[in-house]
Design an enzyme around this catalytic site. Structure first.
Site, PDB file in Angstrom:
ATOM      1  N   THR A 163       7.310  -0.895   5.305  1.00 49.13           N
ATOM      2  CA  THR A 163       6.426  -1.091   4.184  1.00 49.13           C
ATOM      3  C   THR A 163       5.055  -1.423   4.748  1.00 49.13           C
ATOM      4  OG1 THR A 163       8.299  -2.089   3.093  1.00 49.13           O
ATOM      5  CG2 THR A 163       6.168  -2.321   2.017  1.00 49.13           C
TER       6      THR A 163
ATOM      7  N   LEU B 119       0.838  -1.208   0.000  1.00 49.14           N
ATOM      8  CA  LEU B 119       0.000   0.000   0.000  1.00 49.14           C
ATOM      9  C   LEU B 119       0.866   1.248   0.000  1.00 49.14           C
ATOM     10  CD1 LEU B 119      -2.623  -0.937   2.725  1.00 49.14           C
ATOM     11  CD2 LEU B 119      -3.017  -0.748   0.279  1.00 49.14           C
ATOM     12  N   GLY B 120       2.004   1.151   0.640  1.00 47.99           N
ATOM     13  CA  GLY B 120       2.881   2.312   0.733  1.00 47.99           C
ATOM     14  C   GLY B 120       4.228   1.877   1.242  1.00 47.99           C
ATOM     15  N   GLN B 121       5.216   2.715   0.973  1.00 48.54           N
ATOM     16  CA  GLN B 121       6.557   2.330   1.340  1.00 48.54           C
ATOM     17  C   GLN B 121       7.299   3.559   1.824  1.00 48.54           C
ATOM     18  OE1 GLN B 121       8.202   0.009  -1.737  1.00 48.54           O
ATOM     19  NE2 GLN B 121       9.278  -1.268  -0.274  1.00 48.54           N
ATOM     20  N   GLY B 122       7.943   3.438   2.967  1.00 48.71           N
ATOM     21  CA  GLY B 122       8.722   4.563   3.478  1.00 48.71           C
ATOM     22  C   GLY B 122      10.156   4.148   3.619  1.00 48.71           C
ATOM     23  N   GLY B 123      10.936   5.009   4.234  1.00 49.32           N
ATOM     24  CA  GLY B 123      12.351   4.717   4.394  1.00 49.32           C
ATOM     25  C   GLY B 123      12.573   3.454   5.192  1.00 49.32           C
TER      26      GLY B 123
ATOM     27  N   ASP C  24       4.163  14.423  14.052  1.00 45.39           N
ATOM     28  CA  ASP C  24       4.359  14.286  12.618  1.00 45.39           C
ATOM     29  C   ASP C  24       3.047  14.433  11.874  1.00 45.39           C
ATOM     30  OD1 ASP C  24       5.905  14.068  10.406  1.00 45.39           O
ATOM     31  OD2 ASP C  24       6.016  11.882  10.422  1.00 45.39           O
TER      32      ASP C  24
ATOM     33  N   LYS D  34       1.895  -3.114   8.942  1.00 42.32           N
ATOM     34  CA  LYS D  34       3.127  -2.326   8.841  1.00 42.32           C
ATOM     35  C   LYS D  34       4.313  -3.202   9.177  1.00 42.32           C
ATOM     36  CE  LYS D  34       3.928   1.412  11.559  1.00 42.32           C
ATOM     37  NZ  LYS D  34       3.687   2.813  11.883  1.00 42.32           N
TER      38      LYS D  34
END
Ligand SMILES: *[C@@H]1O[C@H](CO)[C@@H](O)[C@H](O)[C@H]1NC(C)=O
Ligand SMILES: *[C@@H]1O[C@H](CO)[C@@H](O)[C@H](O)[C@H]1NC(C)=O
Ligand SMILES: *[C@@H]1O[C@H](CO)[C@@H](O)[C@H](O)[C@H]1NC(C)=O
Ligand SMILES: *[C@@H]1O[C@H](CO)[C@@H](O)[C@H](O)[C@H]1NC(C)=O
Ligand SMILES: *[C@@H]1O[C@H](CO)[C@@H](O)[C@H](O)[C@H]1NC(C)=O
Ligand SMILES: *[C@@H]1O[C@H](CO)[C@@H](O)[C@H](O)[C@H]1NC(C)=O
Ligand SMILES: *[C@@H]1O[C@H](CO)[C@@H](O)[C@H](O)[C@H]1NC(C)=O
Length: 734
Positions: free
Chosen positions: A430, A423-427, A543, A445
């Site tokens: 995932t 669905l999404g990927q960060g540093g 954040d 997550k």
């Protein structure tokens, strides 16, 4: 069994959180060999207040540390509330003709720090000498001592009692002194062996008088002196009232200062580190350090428990009864006298039962303490209850409480973490879409690799999300503890992030109407004001950004990512900073203070409002230099009266200019450079709610109908948690 798993796991996690430096992050914690723990610091932003400034001169070798910007040299700083400096010596010297050749009257001032009255003495050395010490700051006093002798043979080595050496004690609350030394007869009769008188303040046991000192003090030029330090100028009770400024952080205790105003902090028993830093007091792993148990040792935050394996009895402690085998034959008693033995065994049984009961209670108390310390409030309430119920009636309880998933289960749910499920990927993490066996869609997550910061974030996220149950906060369904860094399982929010809706053209741009934008803003503000509402322990999101606002099919906002930006997928264009927060949304005050406060959330939220208003990204290097930062661009446009030029075209079509202006004013308030000038999140939520009301019932400003107003107030206070209707009526009339 199932439920003790998270306990043990969290415990392991916490044990691995490394002991931090004693200074604030980003600050030097040493000057040469000298530790510089917070509240001391060598540059702005690193010390608590000006009293704790120390200056490091690293061009001398070895580097030297000075109190504030004075010439007073600091040789040690102790977190126990003491520091050691070098003090100067007063001289009074004569030549053969009995004329004074050298005389000095040194003085020292320590601003806020008094001399330790228990650890120093004022000393004079000489055979024709009287010395005086005067204090002017803090306590005003004058005292001194007298030292005489005729011949060097009369003095006593090691004794400072008026023959060649004299001393006096130093009273409390002395923060400066001038010392002088003088003679009655210019050393006329003793000059041969004692041409000078000396006086100085010295730490106890650092000076022992010797007859050799009468000649030239054996070349010494300074003595160590111990100063006391404390923070604040009030007692613990008074200081504790303002948690923002209270210096004693987690797992520490506060002590009133006994040498002037102020207080000191000390790590609680079982912890060590710097009590003035948040998370500075770290658990001591007693099991490793002192191995206090005979067989099995479990370290817990602040303490430890010993236990004995099956077949053994005792308290398990080396200092206690240790562990001993339960004797298999305790029956001979019966042969002696049946009646007695029955009562004895009853007694034994009762005792044993009592012992176990107490022991169980103690363990469960420790667990509770432990959870509380991690902020795992809800876990604490929920898990122990389930602990008992789960064993008897598996999952018969309430519909969707916190679950512990197996790794196998999540693997299946995500088709072995298949790419198509991302669905999404960060540093660092995932997020996958998963389908649980009962067909519930979830978001999972998965951290990319394990490190300590992620462990902390995991604890954070569980602790916070389990405290907050709110329709506008993404629900945490459970976690999986079988992996190195745990996986978190959330409710699946169907409609993507607010960021996608505002900025990605592929989404149907017209779907996000002004009404929706205003509602999303209001809902988010509501959540934040709820987070901030506990004045003593406010939760700061840290954040807030459009990427962390998820939307469901009705465009209801779901605030997410309570661990930190780093764990949630961030868009590549938004630079995730290595500290907290995301550039473009980051509170400018943070750069000076290194501290994120509730008002930092207000700032980030202000940026979010501008994003909603203008449809522009918070930070974009595609824009001209002056417009890179949306917040600055917005504020300057507003100042120049060009607000309508930067408003999103679609919004402009939908909404009256007047409403936009009011909205812009709310946003501007949030973006004040000084945190204290920003409104609280509660105020912001109220004002947005007010705007919504006006939008929905445009007549309200004209109408004075009491009944209508009443019903509106009801609606408002329901929406905002029932509090603050007065500020609503205020925003109405304005
Ligand atoms: C630092 O120490 C050096 C060498 O002792 C000295 O020359 C210099 O003046 C000192 N600098 C400051 C700022 O005190
Ligand atoms: C201590 O010495 C300083 C500097 O000479 C002087 O200003 C101050 O008045 C003196 N204080 C006392 C109490 O003598
Ligand atoms: C004191 O001790 C020193 C050596 O430590 C010695 O030389 C001196 O004679 C002693 N003086 C007396 C008076 O005992
Ligand atoms: C305590 O300190 C605060 C700020 O540092 C100051 O405003 C206040 O006047 C002080 N109070 C006393 C009694 O010294
Ligand atoms: C608490 O302390 C902070 C920081 O020193 C200060 O800004 C704030 O005004 C204080 N609050 C109260 C209620 O005194
Ligand atoms: C502070 O804590 C340490 C270690 O627990 C202890 O030795 C010391 O006595 C404490 N200080 C005070 C003032 O209680
Ligand atoms: C500790 O355990 C050992 C066996 O492992 C036993 O021999 C010893 O006596 C015990 N010590 C104490 C103090 O209980």
């Amino acid at each position: 069994m199932t439920m003790s798993l998270p306990l043990i796991f969290l415990q392991l996690l916490l044990a691995t959180v490394v002991a931090a430096s004693q200074a604030l992050p980003g600050c030097e914690n040493r000057c040469g060999d000298i530790n510089v723990p917070y509240p001391f610091g060598t540059r702005p932003g690193c010390f608590k207040d000006d009293n704790f400034l120390v200056t490091c001169n690293s061009s001398s070798n070895p580097p030297k540390l000075y109190l504030t910007t004075s010439l007073i040299e600091v040789t040690n700083i102790f977190l126990s509330g003491e520091l050691r400096i070098q003090s100067w010596i007063a001289h009074d010297c004569y030549n053969k003709q009995h004329l004074r050749v050298v005389s000095n009257i040194p003085w020292m001032r320590f601003s806020k720090f008094p001399i330790s009255h228990t650890r120093n003495k004022f000393i004079a050395v000489g055979c024709d000498s009287y010395a005086v010490i005067k204090g002017s700051q803090g306590r005003k006093y004058t005292t001194g001592c007298l030292s005489l002798c005729d011949s060097i043979d009369n003095v006593i080595n090691g004794s400072c009692s008026g023959i060649g050496c004299c001393q006096s004690i130093i009273p409390k609350e002395v923060r400066s002194y001038n010392i002088s030394v003088n003679s009655y007869d210019n050393h006329r009769s003793v000059w041969d062996f004692n041409p000078c008188s000396y006086s100085f303040v010295a730490e106890d046991n650092t000076y022992t008088f010797s007859s050799l000192d009468l000649a030239d003090l054996q070349g010494r030029t300074s003595f160590p002196v111990v100063l006391d330090w404390a923070v604040g100028n009030e007692t613990c009770v008074a200081a504790r009232k303002n948690q923002t400024s209270f210096a004693c952080k987690e797992n520490s205790k506060c002590y009133n200062f006994d040498n002037g105003p102020g207080y000191r902090c000390n790590c609680s028993e079982g912890y060590e580190g710097n009590p003035y830093l948040s998370n500075g007091c770290q658990d001591i792993d007693e099991c490793k350090i002192s191995s206090p148990c005979n067989m099995t040792c479990h370290n817990l935050p602040g303490t430890y428990v010993c236990s004995c394996p099956e077949g053994y009895q005792g308290d398990g402690k080396k200092s206690g009864s240790g562990c001993s085998r339960i004797p298999s034959k305790s029956l001979p008693l019966i042969n002696i006298a049946l009646g007695i033995s029955i009562s004895i065994s009853m007694l034994l049984l009762g005792g044993f039962w009592l012992y176990w009961g107490l022991r169980q209670r103690k363990i469960s108390k420790l667990r509770k303490k432990f959870f509380e310390q991690n902020g795992g409030f809800m876990l604490q309430q929920k898990l122990p209850k389930r602990d008992e119920s789960v064993q008897s009636s598996k999952r018969s309880g309430s519909a969707k409480s916190f679950e512990i998933y197996t790794e196998e289960c999540l693997k299946k749910a995500t088709n072995n973490y298949h790419e198509s499920r991302i669905l999404g990927q960060g540093g660092q993490a995932t997020v996958y879409k998963g389908i649980l066996p009962d067909d519930t869609p979830v978001a999972i997550k998965k951290p990319k690799m394990g490190d300590n910061s992620q462990v902390e974030q995991f604890v954070n996220e569980i602790a916070i999300l389990s405290q907050i149950k709110h329709t506008n906060v993404v629900k945490l369904l459970g976690c999986c503890l079988e992996t190195q860094v745990p996986l978190l399982v959330y409710e699946f929010v169907t409609n993507g992030t607010l960021y996608e809706h505002i900025h990605t053209k592929s989404r149907d741009a017209s779907s996000i109407t002004w009404e929706n934008r205003l509602r999303i803003a209001t809902e988010t503000a509501g959540v934040l004001s709820l987070l901030h509402s506990d004045a003593n322990r406010p939760i700061i999101h840290r954040d807030i950004k459009s990427n962390n606002i998820l939307l469901d099919e009705n465009f209801t906002a779901k605030v997410s990512d309570f661990g930190s930006s780093r764990l949630f997928p961030t868009d590549q264009k938004q630079v995730a900073t290595f500290f907290q927060g995301t550039l473009g949304y980051l509170d400018p005050e943070y750069l000076y203070t290194n501290q994120l406060t509730e008002k930092s959330d207000v700032y980030s939220f202000g940026v979010l409002l501008v994003e909603l208003l203008t449809g522009k990204e918070a930070l974009s290097y595609d824009r001209p230099p002056k417009e890179i930062s949306l917040a600055l661009y917005f504020v300057s446009s507003l100042k120049e009266g060009r607000l309508l030029e930067i408003v999103d075209e679609q919004v402009l079509k939908e909404v009256k200019a007047e409403t936009l202006k009011e909205f812009a004013i709310v946003a501007k308030g949030c973006l004040e450079i000084k945190g204290e000038e920003r409104p609280t999140m509660m105020d912001v939520a109220m004002e947005l709610q007010g705007l919504r009301m006006v939008e929905k019932h445009p007549w309200v400003t004209e109408s004075n109908d009491a009944e209508e107003a009443q019903s509106l107030l009801g609606e408002l206070s329901n929406a905002s948690g029932g509090d603050g209707s007065s500020s609503i009526s205020a925003s109405y009339t304005s």
